[in-house]
Motif scaffolding. Structure first.
Motif, PDB file in Angstrom:
ATOM      1  N   PRO A 135      37.355  28.061  40.353  1.00 57.84           N
ATOM      2  CA  PRO A 135      38.664  28.707  40.353  1.00 57.84           C
ATOM      3  C   PRO A 135      38.794  29.811  41.405  1.00 57.84           C
ATOM      4  CG  PRO A 135      37.792  28.510  38.120  1.00 57.84           C
ATOM      5  CD  PRO A 135      36.681  28.163  39.045  1.00 57.84           C
ATOM      6  N   ALA A 136      40.064  30.082  41.735  1.00 54.19           N
ATOM      7  CA  ALA A 136      40.372  31.038  42.792  1.00 54.19           C
ATOM      8  C   ALA A 136      39.884  32.438  42.432  1.00 54.19           C
ATOM      9  CB  ALA A 136      41.877  31.053  43.060  1.00 54.19           C
ATOM     10  N   PHE A 137      39.659  33.229  43.471  1.00 56.37           N
ATOM     11  CA  PHE A 137      39.246  34.615  43.283  1.00 56.37           C
ATOM     12  C   PHE A 137      39.715  35.418  44.484  1.00 56.37           C
ATOM     13  CE2 PHE A 137      35.852  32.059  45.087  1.00 56.37           C
ATOM     14  CZ  PHE A 137      35.426  32.783  46.193  1.00 56.37           C
ATOM     15  N   ASN A 138      39.662  36.731  44.370  1.00 58.80           N
ATOM     16  CA  ASN A 138      40.050  37.630  45.445  1.00 58.80           C
ATOM     17  C   ASN A 138      38.814  38.365  45.966  1.00 58.80           C
ATOM     18  OD1 ASN A 138      42.711  36.914  44.961  1.00 58.80           O
ATOM     19  ND2 ASN A 138      43.105  38.676  43.631  1.00 58.80           N
ATOM     20  N   ILE A 139      38.735  38.541  47.282  1.00 63.76           N
ATOM     21  CA  ILE A 139      37.646  39.295  47.897  1.00 63.76           C
ATOM     22  C   ILE A 139      38.215  40.562  48.511  1.00 63.76           C
ATOM     23  CG2 ILE A 139      35.803  39.299  49.607  1.00 63.76           C
ATOM     24  CD1 ILE A 139      35.661  36.300  49.426  1.00 63.76           C
ATOM     25  N   ASP A 140      37.685  41.696  48.094  1.00 63.52           N
ATOM     26  CA  ASP A 140      38.131  42.981  48.632  1.00 63.52           C
ATOM     27  C   ASP A 140      37.288  43.372  49.846  1.00 63.52           C
ATOM     28  OD1 ASP A 140      39.035  45.495  49.140  1.00 63.52           O
ATOM     29  OD2 ASP A 140      38.381  46.377  47.258  1.00 63.52           O
ATOM     30  N   LYS A 141      35.997  43.503  49.655  1.00 63.11           N
ATOM     31  CA  LYS A 141      35.133  43.938  50.759  1.00 63.11           C
ATOM     32  C   LYS A 141      33.682  43.583  50.469  1.00 63.11           C
ATOM     33  CE  LYS A 141      36.240  48.231  50.518  1.00 63.11           C
ATOM     34  NZ  LYS A 141      37.243  48.662  49.630  1.00 63.11           N
ATOM     35  N   LEU A 142      32.865  43.639  51.514  1.00 63.45           N
ATOM     36  CA  LEU A 142      31.427  43.485  51.405  1.00 63.45           C
ATOM     37  C   LEU A 142      30.784  44.749  51.970  1.00 63.45           C
ATOM     38  CD1 LEU A 142      32.569  40.489  51.551  1.00 63.45           C
ATOM     39  CD2 LEU A 142      30.296  39.844  52.404  1.00 63.45           C
ATOM     40  N   SER A 150      24.661  32.129  49.166  1.00 61.39           N
ATOM     41  CA  SER A 150      25.840  31.870  48.344  1.00 61.39           C
ATOM     42  C   SER A 150      25.955  32.917  47.244  1.00 61.39           C
ATOM     43  CB  SER A 150      25.788  30.472  47.736  1.00 61.39           C
ATOM     44  OG  SER A 150      24.654  30.332  46.902  1.00 61.39           O
ATOM     45  N   VAL A 151      27.192  33.158  46.827  1.00 57.64           N
ATOM     46  CA  VAL A 151      27.490  34.184  45.821  1.00 57.64           C
ATOM     47  C   VAL A 151      28.360  33.570  44.738  1.00 57.64           C
ATOM     48  CG1 VAL A 151      28.558  36.421  45.389  1.00 57.64           C
ATOM     49  CG2 VAL A 151      27.353  36.004  47.560  1.00 57.64           C
ATOM     50  N   ASP A 152      27.918  33.638  43.494  1.00 57.94           N
ATOM     51  CA  ASP A 152      28.698  33.163  42.356  1.00 57.94           C
ATOM     52  C   ASP A 152      29.637  34.264  41.872  1.00 57.94           C
ATOM     53  OD1 ASP A 152      27.590  30.502  41.994  1.00 57.94           O
ATOM     54  OD2 ASP A 152      25.741  31.530  41.435  1.00 57.94           O
ATOM     55  N   ILE A 153      30.864  33.865  41.526  1.00 61.76           N
ATOM     56  CA  ILE A 153      31.902  34.825  41.155  1.00 61.76           C
ATOM     57  C   ILE A 153      32.071  34.863  39.638  1.00 61.76           C
ATOM     58  CG2 ILE A 153      34.295  35.525  41.500  1.00 61.76           C
ATOM     59  CD1 ILE A 153      32.551  35.493  44.048  1.00 61.76           C
ATOM     60  N   PRO A 154      31.906  36.040  39.024  1.00 56.72           N
ATOM     61  CA  PRO A 154      32.154  36.177  37.585  1.00 56.72           C
ATOM     62  C   PRO A 154      33.636  36.417  37.317  1.00 56.72           C
ATOM     63  CG  PRO A 154      31.399  38.250  38.455  1.00 56.72           C
ATOM     64  CD  PRO A 154      31.409  37.292  39.623  1.00 56.72           C
ATOM     65  N   SER A 155      34.017  36.361  36.071  1.00 60.13           N
ATOM     66  CA  SER A 155      35.398  36.674  35.695  1.00 60.13           C
ATOM     67  C   SER A 155      35.554  38.175  35.476  1.00 60.13           C
ATOM     68  CB  SER A 155      35.768  35.936  34.402  1.00 60.13           C
ATOM     69  OG  SER A 155      37.008  36.409  33.896  1.00 60.13           O
ATOM     70  N   THR A 156      36.681  38.713  35.968  1.00 57.21           N
ATOM     71  CA  THR A 156      37.042  40.101  35.663  1.00 57.21           C
ATOM     72  C   THR A 156      38.296  40.153  34.797  1.00 57.21           C
ATOM     73  OG1 THR A 156      38.419  40.366  37.647  1.00 57.21           O
ATOM     74  CG2 THR A 156      36.067  40.859  37.876  1.00 57.21           C
ATOM     75  N   VAL A 212      34.833  41.753  44.040  1.00 55.28           N
ATOM     76  CA  VAL A 212      35.657  40.574  43.791  1.00 55.28           C
ATOM     77  C   VAL A 212      36.441  40.745  42.494  1.00 55.28           C
ATOM     78  CG1 VAL A 212      34.112  39.012  45.009  1.00 55.28           C
ATOM     79  CG2 VAL A 212      33.770  39.403  42.568  1.00 55.28           C
ATOM     80  N   ALA A 213      37.526  39.980  42.386  1.00 54.02           N
ATOM     81  CA  ALA A 213      38.318  39.925  41.152  1.00 54.02           C
ATOM     82  C   ALA A 213      38.676  38.477  40.884  1.00 54.02           C
ATOM     83  CB  ALA A 213      39.582  40.778  41.276  1.00 54.02           C
ATOM     84  N   ALA A 214      38.623  38.071  39.602  1.00 55.47           N
ATOM     85  CA  ALA A 214      38.927  36.681  39.257  1.00 55.47           C
ATOM     86  C   ALA A 214      39.350  36.587  37.804  1.00 55.47           C
ATOM     87  CB  ALA A 214      37.715  35.789  39.507  1.00 55.47           C
ATOM     88  N   GLN A 215      40.352  35.760  37.555  1.00 54.80           N
ATOM     89  CA  GLN A 215      40.763  35.512  36.176  1.00 54.80           C
ATOM     90  C   GLN A 215      39.740  34.659  35.441  1.00 54.80           C
ATOM     91  OE1 GLN A 215      43.084  36.694  34.373  1.00 54.80           O
ATOM     92  NE2 GLN A 215      44.770  37.389  35.664  1.00 54.80           N
ATOM     93  N   GLU A 216      39.081  33.749  36.182  1.00 53.48           N
ATOM     94  CA  GLU A 216      38.086  32.868  35.584  1.00 53.48           C
ATOM     95  C   GLU A 216      36.799  32.908  36.397  1.00 53.48           C
ATOM     96  OE1 GLU A 216      39.540  28.867  34.403  1.00 53.48           O
ATOM     97  OE2 GLU A 216      41.411  29.491  35.372  1.00 53.48           O
ATOM     98  N   GLY A 234      33.300  31.031  37.909  1.00 54.49           N
ATOM     99  CA  GLY A 234      33.000  29.705  38.437  1.00 54.49           C
ATOM    100  C   GLY A 234      33.219  29.543  39.924  1.00 54.49           C
ATOM    101  N   GLY A 235      33.924  30.497  40.552  1.00 52.97           N
ATOM    102  CA  GLY A 235      34.118  30.424  41.994  1.00 52.97           C
ATOM    103  C   GLY A 235      32.824  30.721  42.736  1.00 52.97           C
ATOM    104  N   LYS A 236      32.788  30.358  44.003  1.00 52.15           N
ATOM    105  CA  LYS A 236      31.584  30.617  44.800  1.00 52.15           C
ATOM    106  C   LYS A 236      31.965  30.684  46.275  1.00 52.15           C
ATOM    107  CE  LYS A 236      27.566  28.665  43.922  1.00 52.15           C
ATOM    108  NZ  LYS A 236      26.432  27.696  43.816  1.00 52.15           N
ATOM    109  N   PHE A 237      31.331  31.618  47.002  1.00 54.80           N
ATOM    110  CA  PHE A 237      31.482  31.627  48.449  1.00 54.80           C
ATOM    111  C   PHE A 237      30.114  31.722  49.106  1.00 54.80           C
ATOM    112  CE2 PHE A 237      31.428  36.254  47.779  1.00 54.80           C
ATOM    113  CZ  PHE A 237      30.690  36.721  48.869  1.00 54.80           C
ATOM    114  N   GLN A 238      30.099  31.429  50.386  1.00 52.17           N
ATOM    115  CA  GLN A 238      28.865  31.454  51.165  1.00 52.17           C
ATOM    116  C   GLN A 238      29.020  32.418  52.328  1.00 52.17           C
ATOM    117  OE1 GLN A 238      26.665  27.689  52.496  1.00 52.17           O
ATOM    118  NE2 GLN A 238      27.780  28.278  54.333  1.00 52.17           N
TER     119      GLN A 238
END
Length: 661
Positions: free
Chosen positions: A558-565, A522-528, A501-505, A507-511
Motif C-alpha cells: 500500500p501507498a505511503f508518504n516519504i518526508d525525508k531521509l 530495502s526498507v519496509d514501511i509500518p503503519s502510522t 514515513v507515514a502510511a495508513q496501512e 506493507g509498503g516498501k522502497f529501495q
C-alpha cells in the motif's frame, strides 16, 4: 418444355453463382481478418473524398499488403451521395468509386470490410423516412456487391450513438433482411448501440436464425489518454489489467453466444506521450492475440496516422501491429545513465535460444547495433551523443518468424541533471524527499502520472503534498516509481539512514540504491494510521566517498508518504570512550539522554565553534557554542524524541542522531 428446362437451368445457375464465393464461415472470416488496418477519413469524409485526408490510391493497398496486413476496413459515409427523396438513389459515380476502392483490396487477397459510417442523419433521427433511406442504401449495396468474393464483409452500421439499444438492433435486423436476399451467406458484422464499446456489445440483441454474423467493438480506453484530452502517461499494471479485463468480457460474450468477435477500431493520437502510446498499442495487440480476437487499428491519415500516404512511409506503430506478439520482450524501459550512456531494461517471455537483436533508431530507420544472449535483460549503449533523440527496440527470430518489441524513446536533449537548489546534498546530512534532481521524467525521476497530484512545491510529475506541520512530503507512491538525488558523501563507510514515513496501512516498501557502489538496501514501511503522522524507520547502506546519485525506488504498496531521509555515520560500539574517539571525530554521550549530553572532540580535531541541533522535521531547535574539545549541551526545553546534531570536524559537516527520553 424447352422453355421450362431453360428457365430451371437459369435459376439453378443463378443460385450457384450467387453462392459460389460465400464459403468462409464466420469464424474463418474473423480469423482471416487477423492483423488489420482502417483506411479512415477517406470515403467516410462527410462532403467529399479528400476533405479530411488524401484520396484513396491503389498503391495504399500495395503498401498494406507488403507491410503484412491481412485486412482493410473501408469506412463509407453515404449521406450527401444519396438523394433525399424516394427511391433514394446512390450517386452512380460514387458507387463506381466505392467499388473501385473495394476491388483494389480484394484483388490483393485482403479481407475488406465496407459499411455505413458517419451517417448521423439516421442516428440523430430514427424516423420512418430515414429508415426507408437506410434500407434503400443497403439494397443498392447488396445488389451491387453480391457477386464479390466472400473476402468482402458488410458492416451494418458504425457506432450508432444516439440510437437506443432497440433502435440499433432494429437497424441491424433491417440491414440483414435486405442483405440476405442476394447475399444469403455473406458474413455481416454487427455491433451494439452507442459508440459500440464492449459494454454495448454485451447488451446487443442478437438477430435470430442467422449463422453468418460477426460481432464487433471499438475501444480507445482510457479515452482521456488516447485522445490526449489529458496529458498523462499510460502503462501501469492496473491500467493494463483493466484493458485485459475488457477484452476478456468480449471473449466471454463470443463464447456464450457462439459468434466470433473482432475489434475494428483502437489507437491513440500522436500528441500522447510517445513511450506510453507504444505500450498502449502493444498491449492491445497482445490482448487481441491472446484471446484469438482479430484487430483493425484506426488510421485516419491524421491524428491516428499509421501509414504516411503522401510520403509512402510507416510510423513505428506499424511494426507493433505486424510483429509484436506475446513472446516479444516486454516492460521495456530506456533511461539515460548519469554518465550520458543509455540503459535498456526489459523482461523476456520466451525460451528461444535465438539471439536478441538490439535495434536503435536515430533518424529514419531502425538499425541492429548488437546481438546478445537471449537470457539478457539489460543492455548499456555507450555509443550515443548528448543532444540526440534515440529509439530502441528488441527483435528476435523465433520459430523462423520475426518478432519485434514495441519501441521506447529517450530524449538526450532534455537530460541535463542539476541538483535541486544548485548543490549536491551533503552526507552525513538530511535528504528531503521532495528535493530530487532537476532533469525530467525517465532521467531524474519516473512517475506514472504526468501531473503532480499533490499540487505543491514543484511542477514536475512527482506527487508532492504540503505537510500540516510545515515542509513537504512525496506521496501517491506507486510501484516502479523512482526519484534520484545528487549527493556528496564526506567519506566512504557504512551509514545509517533514518526515514520519516507515514502510511495508513503497513506493507509498503522502497529501495535505496547508490550509483557509485551499486549497492541497494530495502526498507519496509509500518503503519502510522495516518498520512501525516510520521514514524522513523532505520536501515544501513555502504556509500563510497564523493559525488554520486542515490535513487529511491518504490517496490511495494500500500501507498505511503516519504518526508525525508537523515544520514549519519554508523559507528561500531566501542569498549571505551578513548577507543571510540580513535575511530571518529566526535563522541556524544550519554545517548539516549534525559536533559543534557556531552559532545567531545578528539584532541587533534579542528572543530567548528558552534553546533546546530535539528528536530525530525528539519527545524533548528538550538544553536550551541563550543569553546574547547568538550562541551555539555542542555536541552531541557525540548520534548522527548529524536534530534540530530550537526557539527564540523576538520572542515567537514557531520550529523549524528540523538534521542531524548
Amino acid at each position: 418444355m424447352r422453355i421450362i428446362t431453360t428457365t430451371f437451368t437459369s435459376i439453378l445457375l443463378l443460385f450457384l453463382f450467387n453462392n459460389s464465393f460465400a464459403q468462409l464461415s464466420p469464424y474463418d472470416a474473423a480469423k482471416a481478418i487477423g492483423r488489420g488496418i482502417n483506411m479512415g477519413n477517406t470515403l467516410d469524409a462527410p462532403k467529399y473524398e479528400g476533405e479530411w485526408a488524401p484520396k484513396a490510391e491503389e498503391y495504399y493497398f500495395d503498401a498494406y499488403k507488403e507491410a503484412g496486413f491481412q485486412s482493410v476496413r473501408i469506412p463509407i459515409t453515404w449521406d450527401v451521395r444519396v438523394s433525399k427523396t424516394a427511391p433514394y438513389e446512390v450517386d452512380p459515380e460514387f458507387m463506381d468509386r466505392v467499388e473501385q476502392v473495394v476491388d483494389w483490396g480484394l484483388e490483393r487477397d485482403l479481407i475488406v470490410i465496407m459499411n455505413c459510417h458517419h451517417d448521423d442523419w439516421l442516428k440523430d433521427d430514427y424516423s420512418e423516412a430515414n429508415i426507408a433511406r437506410f434500407e434503400a442504401i443497403w439494397t443498392q449495396i447488396s445488389d451491387r456487391f453480391h457477386t464479390k468474393s466472400d473476402s468482402l464483409l458488410f458492416e451494418a452500421l458504425n457506432e450508432p450513438h444516439g440510437l437506443t439499444i432497440a433502435q440499433a438492433a432494429d437497424a441491424n435486423q433491417r440491414a440483414l433482411d435486405i442483405i440476405r436476399i442476394k447475399n444469403p451467406t455473406r458474413n455481416v458484422i454487427i455491433g451494439g448501440n452507442g459508440w459500440t464499446a464492449i459494454k454495448d456489445l454485451l447488451t446487443m440483441p442478437i438477430p435470430k436464425n442467422d449463422d453468418h454474423l460477426i460481432g464487433y467493438f471499438h475501444t480507445y480506453d482510457p479515452w482521456d489518454f488516447s485522445s490526449a484530452e489529458v496529458m498523462k502517461t499510460w502503462g501501469t499494471t492496473s491500467e493494463k489489467n483493466y484493458i485485459s479485463g475488457e477484452f476478456q468480457k468480449a471473449k466471454d460474450w463470443s463464447i456464450q453466444n457462439r459468434i466470433p468477435v473482432i475489434i475494428s477500431e483502437f489507437g491513440a493520437v500522436h500528441d500522447t506521450d510517445y513511450n506510453s502510446r507504444m505500450r498502449h498499442y502493444a498491449h492491445y495487440v497482445e490482448e487481441s492475440l491472446s484471446r484469438g480476437i482479430s484487430f483493425m487499428a484506426w488510421d485516419d491519415g491524421g491524428w491516428y496516422e499509421i501509414y504516411q500516404r503522401g510520403a509512402k512511409k510507416w510510423h513505428e506503430t506499424k511494426d507493433i501491429l505486424i510483429y509484436n506478439t506475446n513472446k516479444t520482450p516486454t516492460n521495456l524501459i530506456v533511461t539515460m545513465n548519469p554518465d550520458s550512456t543509455v540503459m535498456m531494461e526489459w523482461e523476456n517471455r520466451n525460451t528461444s535460444d535465438a539471439k536478441l537483436r538490439i535495434e536503435r533508431k536515430l533518424h529514419d530507420e531502425f538499425e541492429i547495433i548488437d546481438e546478445i544472449d537471449p537470457t539478457s535483460t539489460s543492455y548499456n549503449d555507450v555509443l550515443v551523443e548528448p543532444g540526440d533523440i534515440y529509439q530502441y527496440r528488441i527483435s528476435q527470430i523465433v520459430d523462423e518468424k520475426l518478432i519485434i518489441s514495441y519501441p521506447q524513446k529517450v530524449d538526450l536533449k532534455q537530460y541535463v541533471r542539476e541538483p535541486y537548489g544548485g548543490t549536491s546534498i551533503t552526507i552525513p546530512g538530511i535528504l528531503e524527499a521532495e528535493n530530487f534532481d532537476k532533469g525530467g521524467q525517465n532521467f531524474t525521476y519516473y512517475d506514472n502520472e504526468a501531473e503532480n497530484q499533490g499540487g505543491a512545491y514543484r511542477e514536475e510529475g512527482v506527487d508532492i503534498e504540503e505537510r500540516k506541520d510545515g515542509g513537504f512530503h512525496v506521496g501517491y507512491l506507486e510501484v516502479d516509481e523512482w526519484m534520484e538525488y545528487s549527493v556528496n558523501v564526506a567519506k566512504a563507510g557504512n551509514y545509517t539512514f533514518t526515514t520519516l514515513v507515514a502510511a495508513q496501512e503497513k506493507g509498503g516498501k522502497f529501495q535505496l540504491s547508490a550509483s557509485k557502489s551499486n549497492l541497494k538496501t530495502s526498507v519496509d514501511i509500518p503503519s502510522t494510521n495516518s498520512w501525516e503522522n510520521t514514524t522513523e524507520v532505520n536501515a544501513d547502506i555502504y556509500l563510497e566517498e564523493g559525488e554520486q546519485i542515490l535513487r529511491i525506488t518504490i517496490l511495494k504498496t500500500p501507498a505511503f508518504n516519504i518526508d525525508k531521509l537523515v544520514f549519519a555515520e554508523k559507528v561500531d560500539i566501542p569498549t571505551s570512550l578513548e577507543d571510540e574517539l580513535s575511530n571518529v571525530q566526535a563522541l556524544i554521550y550519554p545517548n539516549p539522554f534525559s536533559s543534557s549530553f556531552t559532545l567531545r572532540f578528539s584532541e587533534d580535531t579542528d572543530h567548528g565553534k558552534s553546533i546546530e541541533i535539528y528536530n525530525v522535521v528539519g527545524n533548528v531547535v538550538s544553536v550551541e557554542q563550543v569553546k574547547g574539545a568538550q562541551a555539555t549541551i542542555t536541552l531541557e526545553q525540548v520534548p522527548e524524541g529524536v534530534y540530530f546534531v550537526k557539527y564540523q570536524s576538520n572542515g567537514r559537516d557531520y550529523v549524528k542522531k540523538i534521542i531524548k527520553k
